[in-house]
Write a protein that holds these residues in place. Structure first.
Motif: not given
Length: 140
Positions: A2, A4, A36, A76, A78, A80
């Motif tokens: 992740h 931020d 990211l 954030r 992430i 997946k």
């Protein structure tokens, strides 16, 4: 994996009620998504240089609570899924209280720029970047 990002909401993102216009949430997702992608060195310039475009084919936003002008928020992103598409989930928090304000996701697929055809599996270059990044992280 992740990333931020913290931003302070600018005036030009809010409506007459002092609340962020709904379309700007996707912009905030994009800011976190780029951070990211930078972590494993496969952001949009590297995608293009590798011969692939990665258009967003699906997006979803759940507006739980309004975000206001000058509010500090933490976004954030992430990772997946990556085998057949890039699916990235997002959460937006009040940076001071930690309360979650919004969540959502985007899905992107690889398109071979030479043929303009969608790939049904992510290209090897993505796996190479993710493997190099995870090996680098494991070595730290």
């Amino acid at each position: 994996m992740h990333a931020d990002v913290i931003i302070e909401v600018p005036f030009h993102d809010v409506d007459t009620m002092n609340v962020v216009w709904h379309g700007h949430y996707l912009k905030y997702f994009e800011i976190a998504r780029c951070k990211l992608l930078d972590q494993f060195h496969y952001n949009y310039n590297q995608m293009r240089d590798s011969g692939f475009a990665w258009p967003v084919i699906e997006s979803y936003v759940r507006y739980a609570q309004g975000i206001e002008f000058a509010q500090k928020i933490r976004i954030r992103a992430i990772l997946k899924e990556w085998e057949n598409r890039l699916k990235i989930e997002y959460q937006i928090f009040n940076a001071e209280s930690g309360k979650r304000l919004t969540k959502g996701f985007t899905s992107q697929v690889a398109v071979d720029m030479s043929t303009r055809e969608m790939c049904y599996q992510s290209p090897q270059v993505l796996f190479d970047c993710l493997n190099a990044w995870s090996e680098f992280k494991a070595g730290k």
